[in-house]
Scaffold this active site. Structure first.
Site, PDB file in Angstrom:
ATOM      1  N   VAL A 101       0.873  -1.168   0.000  1.00 16.42           N
ATOM      2  CA  VAL A 101       0.000   0.000   0.000  1.00 16.42           C
ATOM      3  C   VAL A 101       0.912   1.221   0.000  1.00 16.42           C
ATOM      4  CG1 VAL A 101      -2.023  -1.061   1.070  1.00 16.42           C
ATOM      5  CG2 VAL A 101      -0.244  -0.089   2.522  1.00 16.42           C
ATOM      6  N   SER A 102       0.365   2.365  -0.400  1.00 13.18           N
ATOM      7  CA  SER A 102       1.194   3.557  -0.593  1.00 13.18           C
ATOM      8  C   SER A 102       1.454   4.359   0.674  1.00 13.18           C
ATOM      9  CB  SER A 102       0.556   4.466  -1.641  1.00 13.18           C
ATOM     10  OG  SER A 102       0.483   3.783  -2.864  1.00 13.18           O
TER      11      SER A 102
END
Length: 189
Positions: free
Chosen positions: A11-12
């Site tokens: 995930v970012s």
């Protein structure tokens, strides 16, 4: 699949949850202890868990992600990773896109992605060259402005006097260390 099955999830941001991706990987048959996770932007080339995964991969292993975008945001980075894995005999599967890059369809898609990436690079280069030519036709020259000769002479004198540090010379004159060193090198030649 003859080797070991690994999963990679990313995930970012730190606030985002990896649960959805890890659930999909476990459902696909990846053991929880064989899932590597990063909470970092896909545009970053230094992804610690991906780097760790790369170290444990062996020929015959398979890496699975929930989608292509989890492995990388950049087409060029994705192609570099996949080409490296292909050379090492490592299979990659993207669940969302239903692509297994060990199959003939997956290899075709990889070829198409590589061609599109090359096209994108060439188109960008063409646009940059056209823009530079257009600017030159209007009398504009790119690059940084030249350092004033008087200011550069002052910086050289301060340097040769050995009374100021490079940082102080930069603060006094505004001449960057690289410009100063280049001028000193050219004066010796």
């Amino acid at each position: 699949m003859s080797g070991k099955l690994f999963g990679y999830a990313r995930v970012s941001t730190l606030e985002q949850s990896l649960d959805r991706q890890t659930d999909v990987l476990i459902e696909y048959g990846v053991n929880e202890e064989d899932i590597f996770t990063d909470k970092i932007s896909g545009t970053k080339f230094n992804r610690p868990a991906l780097d760790e995964l790369q170290k444990v991969l062996r020929s015959g292993d398979t890496v699975i992600t929930e989608s292509l975008s989890r492995l990388s945001r950049s087409t060029q980075d994705l192609l570099t990773i996949l080409d490296d894995w292909q050379q090492k005999g490592i299979t990659y599967i993207s669940i969302k896109e239903q692509l297994d890059f060990s199959t003939s369809t997956g290899k075709l898609m990889l070829t198409v992605l590589a061609a599109l990436s090359q096209f994108e690079r060439d188109a960008i280069r063409d646009r940059v060259c056209e823009g530079l030519a257009s600017a030159r036709a209007r009398g504009r020259v790119g690059g940084r402005p030249k350092t004033d000769k008087g200011t550069l002479k002052k910086a050289i004198k301060l340097y040769e006097a050995k009374t100021h540090s490079i940082r102080e010379i930069k603060e006094i004159t505004g001449v960057s260390p690289s410009v100063l060193y280049r001028a000193l090198r050219e004066s010796k030649e």
